[in-house]
Design a protein around this motif. Structure first.
Motif, PDB file in Angstrom:
ATOM      1  N   THR A 113       0.809  -1.220   0.000  1.00 38.21           N
ATOM      2  CA  THR A 113       0.000   0.000   0.000  1.00 38.21           C
ATOM      3  C   THR A 113       0.838   1.263   0.000  1.00 38.21           C
ATOM      4  OG1 THR A 113      -1.872  -1.083   1.071  1.00 38.21           O
ATOM      5  CG2 THR A 113      -1.724   1.306   1.286  1.00 38.21           C
ATOM      6  N   ASN A 114       1.906   1.299   0.778  1.00 35.66           N
ATOM      7  CA  ASN A 114       2.688   2.525   0.931  1.00 35.66           C
ATOM      8  C   ASN A 114       3.785   2.704  -0.110  1.00 35.66           C
ATOM      9  OD1 ASN A 114       1.214   3.286   3.231  1.00 35.66           O
ATOM     10  ND2 ASN A 114       2.498   2.010   4.547  1.00 35.66           N
ATOM     11  N   SER A 115       3.879   1.791  -1.063  1.00 32.80           N
ATOM     12  CA  SER A 115       4.931   1.913  -2.065  1.00 32.80           C
ATOM     13  C   SER A 115       4.614   3.023  -3.066  1.00 32.80           C
ATOM     14  CB  SER A 115       5.100   0.589  -2.815  1.00 32.80           C
ATOM     15  OG  SER A 115       5.996   0.758  -3.907  1.00 32.80           O
ATOM     16  N   PRO A 116       5.527   3.963  -3.307  1.00 35.65           N
ATOM     17  CA  PRO A 116       5.285   5.016  -4.285  1.00 35.65           C
ATOM     18  C   PRO A 116       5.282   4.501  -5.724  1.00 35.65           C
ATOM     19  CG  PRO A 116       7.547   5.120  -3.512  1.00 35.65           C
ATOM     20  CD  PRO A 116       6.841   4.087  -2.656  1.00 35.65           C
ATOM     21  N   LYS A 117       5.729   3.244  -5.916  1.00 38.96           N
ATOM     22  CA  LYS A 117       5.800   2.677  -7.260  1.00 38.96           C
ATOM     23  C   LYS A 117       4.572   1.859  -7.632  1.00 38.96           C
ATOM     24  CE  LYS A 117      10.846   2.241  -7.065  1.00 38.96           C
ATOM     25  NZ  LYS A 117      11.988   1.299  -7.168  1.00 38.96           N
ATOM     26  N   LYS A 118       3.618   1.740  -6.704  1.00 49.35           N
ATOM     27  CA  LYS A 118       2.506   0.826  -6.947  1.00 49.35           C
ATOM     28  C   LYS A 118       1.559   1.330  -8.027  1.00 49.35           C
ATOM     29  CE  LYS A 118      -0.916   2.367  -3.538  1.00 49.35           C
ATOM     30  NZ  LYS A 118      -0.266   3.620  -3.184  1.00 49.35           N
ATOM     31  N   ASP A 119       1.589   2.637  -8.295  1.00 49.65           N
ATOM     32  CA  ASP A 119       0.654   3.185  -9.271  1.00 49.65           C
ATOM     33  C   ASP A 119       1.280   4.391  -9.957  1.00 49.65           C
ATOM     34  OD1 ASP A 119      -1.490   4.392 -10.650  1.00 49.65           O
ATOM     35  OD2 ASP A 119      -2.904   3.465  -9.267  1.00 49.65           O
ATOM     36  N   LYS A 120       1.716   4.205 -11.196  1.00 50.63           N
ATOM     37  CA  LYS A 120       2.418   5.279 -11.900  1.00 50.63           C
ATOM     38  C   LYS A 120       1.495   6.427 -12.278  1.00 50.63           C
ATOM     39  CE  LYS A 120       2.019   3.118 -16.510  1.00 50.63           C
ATOM     40  NZ  LYS A 120       2.774   2.594 -17.641  1.00 50.63           N
ATOM     41  N   TYR A 121       0.173   6.191 -12.263  1.00 53.58           N
ATOM     42  CA  TYR A 121      -0.757   7.251 -12.619  1.00 53.58           C
ATOM     43  C   TYR A 121      -1.025   8.171 -11.439  1.00 53.58           C
ATOM     44  CZ  TYR A 121      -1.515   5.078 -17.108  1.00 53.58           C
ATOM     45  OH  TYR A 121      -1.317   4.572 -18.362  1.00 53.58           O
ATOM     46  N   THR A 122      -1.321   7.592 -10.263  1.00 52.53           N
ATOM     47  CA  THR A 122      -1.560   8.442  -9.104  1.00 52.53           C
ATOM     48  C   THR A 122      -0.285   9.154  -8.676  1.00 52.53           C
ATOM     49  OG1 THR A 122      -1.219   6.533  -7.654  1.00 52.53           O
ATOM     50  CG2 THR A 122      -3.473   7.066  -8.250  1.00 52.53           C
ATOM     51  N   ALA A 123       0.867   8.607  -9.041  1.00 50.59           N
ATOM     52  CA  ALA A 123       2.134   9.263  -8.705  1.00 50.59           C
ATOM     53  C   ALA A 123       2.262  10.613  -9.402  1.00 50.59           C
ATOM     54  CB  ALA A 123       3.309   8.364  -9.080  1.00 50.59           C
ATOM     55  N   ARG A 206     -13.137 -15.698  -2.370  1.00 47.50           N
ATOM     56  CA  ARG A 206     -14.043 -15.363  -3.472  1.00 47.50           C
ATOM     57  C   ARG A 206     -13.345 -15.387  -4.823  1.00 47.50           C
ATOM     58  NH1 ARG A 206     -16.642  -9.713  -2.328  1.00 47.50           N
ATOM     59  NH2 ARG A 206     -16.811  -9.905  -4.609  1.00 47.50           N
ATOM     60  N   PHE A 207     -12.016 -15.333  -4.825  1.00 41.23           N
ATOM     61  CA  PHE A 207     -11.283 -15.183  -6.079  1.00 41.23           C
ATOM     62  C   PHE A 207     -10.287 -16.316  -6.310  1.00 41.23           C
ATOM     63  CE2 PHE A 207     -12.495 -10.993  -4.448  1.00 41.23           C
ATOM     64  CZ  PHE A 207     -13.243 -10.509  -5.523  1.00 41.23           C
ATOM     65  N   ARG A 208     -10.626 -17.491  -5.873  1.00 43.38           N
ATOM     66  CA  ARG A 208      -9.741 -18.632  -6.053  1.00 43.38           C
ATOM     67  C   ARG A 208      -9.531 -18.970  -7.525  1.00 43.38           C
ATOM     68  NH1 ARG A 208     -12.348 -22.522  -1.315  1.00 43.38           N
ATOM     69  NH2 ARG A 208     -11.429 -21.396   0.466  1.00 43.38           N
ATOM     70  N   ALA A 209     -10.507 -18.644  -8.357  1.00 37.87           N
ATOM     71  CA  ALA A 209     -10.402 -18.945  -9.789  1.00 37.87           C
ATOM     72  C   ALA A 209      -9.700 -17.839 -10.569  1.00 37.87           C
ATOM     73  CB  ALA A 209     -11.794 -19.192 -10.376  1.00 37.87           C
ATOM     74  N   TYR A 210      -9.312 -16.758  -9.891  1.00 37.94           N
ATOM     75  CA  TYR A 210      -8.652 -15.650 -10.557  1.00 37.94           C
ATOM     76  C   TYR A 210      -7.138 -15.848 -10.544  1.00 37.94           C
ATOM     77  CZ  TYR A 210     -12.869 -12.703 -10.749  1.00 37.94           C
ATOM     78  OH  TYR A 210     -14.100 -12.179 -11.035  1.00 37.94           O
ATOM     79  N   LYS A 211      -6.468 -15.202 -11.500  1.00 38.26           N
ATOM     80  CA  LYS A 211      -5.018 -15.230 -11.544  1.00 38.26           C
ATOM     81  C   LYS A 211      -4.465 -14.177 -10.595  1.00 38.26           C
ATOM     82  CE  LYS A 211      -1.109 -14.408 -14.676  1.00 38.26           C
ATOM     83  NZ  LYS A 211      -0.710 -14.020 -16.067  1.00 38.26           N
ATOM     84  N   PHE A 212      -3.557 -14.572  -9.701  1.00 40.29           N
ATOM     85  CA  PHE A 212      -2.936 -13.655  -8.765  1.00 40.29           C
ATOM     86  C   PHE A 212      -1.587 -13.183  -9.295  1.00 40.29           C
ATOM     87  CE2 PHE A 212      -6.243 -14.830  -5.961  1.00 40.29           C
ATOM     88  CZ  PHE A 212      -6.242 -13.949  -4.901  1.00 40.29           C
ATOM     89  N   ILE A 213      -1.390 -11.859  -9.273  1.00 39.19           N
ATOM     90  CA  ILE A 213      -0.148 -11.245  -9.726  1.00 39.19           C
ATOM     91  C   ILE A 213       0.444 -10.465  -8.558  1.00 39.19           C
ATOM     92  CG2 ILE A 213       0.944  -9.738 -11.410  1.00 39.19           C
ATOM     93  CD1 ILE A 213      -1.489 -10.193 -13.229  1.00 39.19           C
ATOM     94  N   ASP A 214       1.509 -10.968  -7.999  1.00 38.86           N
ATOM     95  CA  ASP A 214       2.137 -10.329  -6.842  1.00 38.86           C
ATOM     96  C   ASP A 214       3.183  -9.319  -7.325  1.00 38.86           C
ATOM     97  OD1 ASP A 214       3.328  -9.597  -4.469  1.00 38.86           O
ATOM     98  OD2 ASP A 214       3.355 -11.639  -3.651  1.00 38.86           O
ATOM     99  N   LYS A 215       2.906  -8.032  -7.125  1.00 38.88           N
ATOM    100  CA  LYS A 215       3.797  -6.960  -7.579  1.00 38.88           C
ATOM    101  C   LYS A 215       4.832  -6.574  -6.516  1.00 38.88           C
ATOM    102  CE  LYS A 215       1.856  -6.009 -11.627  1.00 38.88           C
ATOM    103  NZ  LYS A 215       2.582  -6.006 -12.913  1.00 38.88           N
ATOM    104  N   ARG A 216       4.776  -7.188  -5.359  1.00 34.29           N
ATOM    105  CA  ARG A 216       5.725  -6.859  -4.298  1.00 34.29           C
ATOM    106  C   ARG A 216       7.101  -7.446  -4.599  1.00 34.29           C
ATOM    107  NH1 ARG A 216       2.851  -9.628   0.569  1.00 34.29           N
ATOM    108  NH2 ARG A 216       2.906 -11.249  -1.053  1.00 34.29           N
ATOM    109  N   PRO A 217       8.178  -6.794  -4.170  1.00 33.79           N
ATOM    110  CA  PRO A 217       8.177  -5.422  -3.641  1.00 33.79           C
ATOM    111  C   PRO A 217       8.047  -4.413  -4.760  1.00 33.79           C
ATOM    112  CG  PRO A 217      10.403  -6.258  -3.736  1.00 33.79           C
ATOM    113  CD  PRO A 217       9.511  -7.399  -4.182  1.00 33.79           C
ATOM    114  N   ASP A 218       7.152  -3.467  -4.610  1.00 35.67           N
ATOM    115  CA  ASP A 218       6.932  -2.474  -5.659  1.00 35.67           C
ATOM    116  C   ASP A 218       7.084  -1.072  -5.095  1.00 35.67           C
ATOM    117  OD1 ASP A 218       4.727  -2.536  -4.036  1.00 35.67           O
ATOM    118  OD2 ASP A 218       3.255  -2.599  -5.651  1.00 35.67           O
TER     119      ASP A 218
END
Length: 218
Positions: A113-123, A206-218
């Protein structure tokens, strides 16, 4: 390659949340020591306390980004925690981790949550409250607050316009000019209410059938 409209939509909720946080930042306008600026300071401070108190709040939102992307949804806030829900996208932020769900792609992205790199648009939404001139106007049953970036300011947000009700200082509209484009946000059905911390926990089952993408550390 992801299409531009999808990228805008993917981050619109986060951009909207960033704008809401901008709206209620406490700030110091001592450099602009006029009666009007002091009134604007008082309105912002009261609005901050009204929205970001310990219990939380919720409201519906309608975002229009430069006329090329629109989205609607609902947002919940409580301290450092947040959650939003749109037709295609949802997100849970428990204060430590942020889970973004794309129902169409059936994907879940996990970020710090606190990573400044997690979202290049809100940055791109950079805001230093000391770099603006403030003004408040009487709109009858509302206040119109205007913030304009000074010539020597380095913030990327060039101008902000906020409409608040006089009674209760409930936010209704927020517009921010970032570089050369405008992002408009309308808010409705605002409610201050206690929100349990568990409400912001990601429901992984609820999302066991979804693909998980772990962006950490970001």
């Amino acid at each position: 390659m992801e299409e531009p409209r999808y990228l805008l939509g993917k981050h619109a909720g986060m951009m909207m949340l960033c704008l809401c946080m901008l709206l209620f930042l406490p700030f110091d306008v001592t450099a602009q020591n006029t009666p009007n600026a002091r009134q604007a300071r008082g309105i912002f401070d009261k609005a901050f306390n009204h929205v970001f108190h310990s219990d939380g709040c919720t409201f519906d939102y309608d975002v229009n980004l430069v006329g090329i992307y629109k989205c609607r949804g609902q947002l919940w806030l409580s301290g450092k925690m947040s959650r939003y829900k749109e037709q295609r996208l949802e997100a849970w932020n428990d204060g430590t981790h942020t889970y973004r769900v794309d129902h169409k792609r059936r994907e879940v992205e996990l970020h710090n949550t606190n990573s400044p790199k997690k979202d290049k648009y809100t940055a791109k939404f950079k805001f230093n409250p000391d770099e603006y001139d403030y003004h408040v106007a009487d709109g009858g049953s509302t206040f119109l607050l205007t913030l304009k970036l000074r010539k020597d300011g380095k913030s990327t947000i060039k101008q902000v316009k906020v409409v608040l009700t006089k009674r209760g200082l409930v936010p209704l509209k927020l517009s921010a000019k970032v570089y050369f484009f405008w992002c408009h946000l309308k808010m409705a059905n605002f409610s201050s209410e206690r929100i349990a911390p568990s409400f912001f926990d990601f429901p992984r089952s609820r999302f066991r059938a979804y693909k998980f993408i772990d962006k950490r550390p970001d």
